[in-house]
Motif scaffolding. Structure first.
Motif, PDB file in Angstrom:
ATOM      1  N   UNK A  65       0.863  -1.180   0.000  1.00  0.00           N
ATOM      2  CA  UNK A  65       0.000   0.000   0.000  1.00  0.00           C
ATOM      3  C   UNK A  65       0.905   1.238   0.000  1.00  0.00           C
ATOM      4  N   UNK A  66       0.293   2.428   0.096  1.00  0.00           N
ATOM      5  CA  UNK A  66       1.130   3.630   0.086  1.00  0.00           C
ATOM      6  C   UNK A  66       1.531   4.028   1.507  1.00  0.00           C
ATOM      7  N   UNK A  67       2.616   4.798   1.572  1.00  0.00           N
ATOM      8  CA  UNK A  67       3.098   5.289   2.859  1.00  0.00           C
ATOM      9  C   UNK A  67       1.999   6.084   3.569  1.00  0.00           C
ATOM     10  N   UNK A  68       1.302   6.925   2.794  1.00  0.00           N
ATOM     11  CA  UNK A  68       0.260   7.761   3.392  1.00  0.00           C
ATOM     12  C   UNK A  68      -0.874   6.903   3.966  1.00  0.00           C
ATOM     13  N   UNK A  69      -1.191   5.797   3.292  1.00  0.00           N
ATOM     14  CA  UNK A  69      -2.242   4.908   3.818  1.00  0.00           C
ATOM     15  C   UNK A  69      -1.843   4.315   5.161  1.00  0.00           C
ATOM     16  N   UNK A  70      -0.571   3.900   5.267  1.00  0.00           N
ATOM     17  CA  UNK A  70      -0.093   3.336   6.534  1.00  0.00           C
ATOM     18  C   UNK A  70      -0.188   4.379   7.632  1.00  0.00           C
ATOM     19  N   UNK A  71       0.332   5.560   7.349  1.00  0.00           N
ATOM     20  CA  UNK A  71       0.377   6.617   8.363  1.00  0.00           C
ATOM     21  C   UNK A  71      -1.032   7.028   8.781  1.00  0.00           C
ATOM     22  N   UNK A  72      -1.915   7.229   7.809  1.00  0.00           N
ATOM     23  CA  UNK A  72      -3.255   7.704   8.181  1.00  0.00           C
ATOM     24  C   UNK A  72      -4.039   6.592   8.888  1.00  0.00           C
ATOM     25  N   UNK A  73      -3.765   5.332   8.537  1.00  0.00           N
ATOM     26  CA  UNK A  73      -4.443   4.230   9.223  1.00  0.00           C
ATOM     27  C   UNK A  73      -3.991   4.146  10.683  1.00  0.00           C
ATOM     28  N   UNK A  74      -2.687   4.302  10.911  1.00  0.00           N
ATOM     29  CA  UNK A  74      -2.182   4.279  12.291  1.00  0.00           C
ATOM     30  C   UNK A  74      -2.757   5.454  13.094  1.00  0.00           C
ATOM     31  N   UNK A  75      -2.810   6.625  12.448  1.00  0.00           N
ATOM     32  CA  UNK A  75      -3.383   7.790  13.138  1.00  0.00           C
ATOM     33  C   UNK A  75      -4.840   7.541  13.506  1.00  0.00           C
ATOM     34  N   UNK A  76      -5.562   6.932  12.560  1.00  0.00           N
ATOM     35  CA  UNK A  76      -6.983   6.668  12.809  1.00  0.00           C
ATOM     36  C   UNK A  76      -7.162   5.640  13.938  1.00  0.00           C
ATOM     37  N   UNK A  77      -6.344   4.580  13.906  1.00  0.00           N
ATOM     38  CA  UNK A  77      -6.443   3.554  14.959  1.00  0.00           C
ATOM     39  C   UNK A  77      -6.166   4.154  16.334  1.00  0.00           C
ATOM     40  N   UNK A  78      -5.256   5.107  16.355  1.00  0.00           N
ATOM     41  CA  UNK A  78      -4.939   5.730  17.641  1.00  0.00           C
ATOM     42  C   UNK A  78      -6.053   6.681  18.085  1.00  0.00           C
ATOM     43  N   UNK A  79      -6.556   7.461  17.127  1.00  0.00           N
ATOM     44  CA  UNK A  79      -7.670   8.367  17.468  1.00  0.00           C
ATOM     45  C   UNK A  79      -8.874   7.589  17.963  1.00  0.00           C
ATOM     46  N   UNK A  80      -9.129   6.445  17.337  1.00  0.00           N
ATOM     47  CA  UNK A  80     -10.294   5.639  17.726  1.00  0.00           C
ATOM     48  C   UNK A  80     -10.010   4.771  18.949  1.00  0.00           C
ATOM     49  N   UNK A  81      -8.795   4.880  19.466  1.00  0.00           N
ATOM     50  CA  UNK A  81      -8.385   4.181  20.678  1.00  0.00           C
ATOM     51  C   UNK A  81      -8.397   2.656  20.538  1.00  0.00           C
ATOM     52  N   UNK A  82      -8.183   2.174  19.312  1.00  0.00           N
ATOM     53  CA  UNK A  82      -7.967   0.737  19.137  1.00  0.00           C
ATOM     54  C   UNK A  82      -6.531   0.373  19.533  1.00  0.00           C
TER      55      UNK A  82
END
Lengths: 162, 151
Positions: free
Chosen positions: B33-50
């Motif tokens: 996948x793309x670097x941006x997808x990895x980064x934004x997915x990690x940010x989202x997982x953290x924001x959602x407290x997963x």
């Protein structure tokens, strides 16, 4: 290693809540402690090789992703058998932690702790039964302490920021 | 609940995060996948407290001093005492558990003296039976674990 002791401490404090989720996280950290990106990477790799850091990765909130059953299983194992029993226990796939701790008699007779996480209580209890069979623990007194509520889950704060 | 990339990240990177200048790009390459997808997915997982964080899990015994503590709290005071305990920066992993000793938490400090001072403060302030259970030996440490996904 070219970081000063002060820089190392600041770096440890800076990463205890995780890496910054920036495009170049180690460069971001390097800027904070006025070091080079390479030195920060070298230092963290050194801590990892050295065992100060057990793992670098994603720290999951098990409750949030559906692993809501979490049992701490504690055992009162005769001292001369505890290493032997622990070796059998640690290889059991659903055991995620296995530690020896002191007894505190008379309140607390248990000296071996293991942790089992699962999606539900029934599954976890089944795993404990299988563990008892697998490691032949039928005669070892135990208690199962399911977690009921999680009040706090953060990384350890041994280092202060600043 | 979780998409494929989220699952792949959790399956693959609970340990072994690349220690390179561009960790997200390295992960992206491995996962296709793309670097941006990895980064934004990690940010989202953290924001959602997963996830709590992406980074190190320290060996507290090497990094400072730590111990597991249990308190026997009257059930009707559990919440109040848990809140009190949570106020200490030195406390993490604070759980209610099913036992007479019903509040379990980890205390971590930079040295043994600081650790003892936190324990004394808690024992004195609560006046409740307390167990101090420092680790004596680790047979198996937290290295993350395999998640069984279900739809």
């Amino acid at each position: 290693m070219t970081l000063t002791v002060q820089q190392q401490e600041t770096l440890r404090a800076a990463i205890q809540d995780g890496l910054p989720l920036t495009a170049r996280p180690y460069a971001t950290l390097a800027q904070q402690i006025q070091a080079s990106e390479n030195d920060v990477i070298g230092q963290i790799q050194h801590w990892l090789d050295d065992g100060l850091i057990k793992r670098m990765g994603i720290v999951v909130r098990h409750h949030a992703i559906g692993y809501s059953a979490n049992a701490m299983v504690v055992w009162n194992v005769p001292d001369e058998l505890v290493d032997f029993v622990a070796e059998k226990m640690r290889v059991f796939p659903s055991v995620t932690l296995c530690y020896r701790r002191p007894r505190r008699l008379p309140d607390w007779p248990y000296n071996l702790f293991c942790m089992i996480h699962g999606r539900d209580r029934h599954w976890v209890l089944q795993q404990i039964e299988q563990l008892v069979q697998h490691a032949e623990l039928q005669s070892i007194p135990r208690a199962v302490l399911f977690s009921q509520r999680q009040f706090k889950q953060t990384g350890g704060r041994y280092a202060r920021v600043g | 609940m979780m998409n494929q990339l989220e699952r792949s990240l959790l399956d693959r990177y609970q340990r072994g995060l690349p220690i390179s200048a561009t960790p997200w790009a390295d992960m992206a390459q491995e996962l296709g996948v793309s670097e941006q997808e990895v980064l934004s997915t990690l940010q989202k997982l953290r924001e959602q407290k997963f996830i709590t964080r992406v980074g190190p899990v320290f060996d507290h015994h090497r990094a400072g001093s730590s111990t597991l503590v249990a308190l026997a709290v009257p059930p009707e005071r559990l919440e109040e005492i848990a809140d009190f305990i949570n106020q200490f920066d030195a406390v993490n992993h604070n759980y209610a558990r099913e036992h007479e000793f019903n509040l379990w938490f980890v205390v971590t400090a930079s040295d043994q003296a600081q650790l003892q001072s936190v324990l004394d403060t808690i024992e004195c302030a609560t006046g409740m039976p307390m167990l101090n259970l420092p680790m004596e030996h680790a047979y198996h440490i937290d290295l993350g674990f395999k998640l069984a996904w279900q739809e």
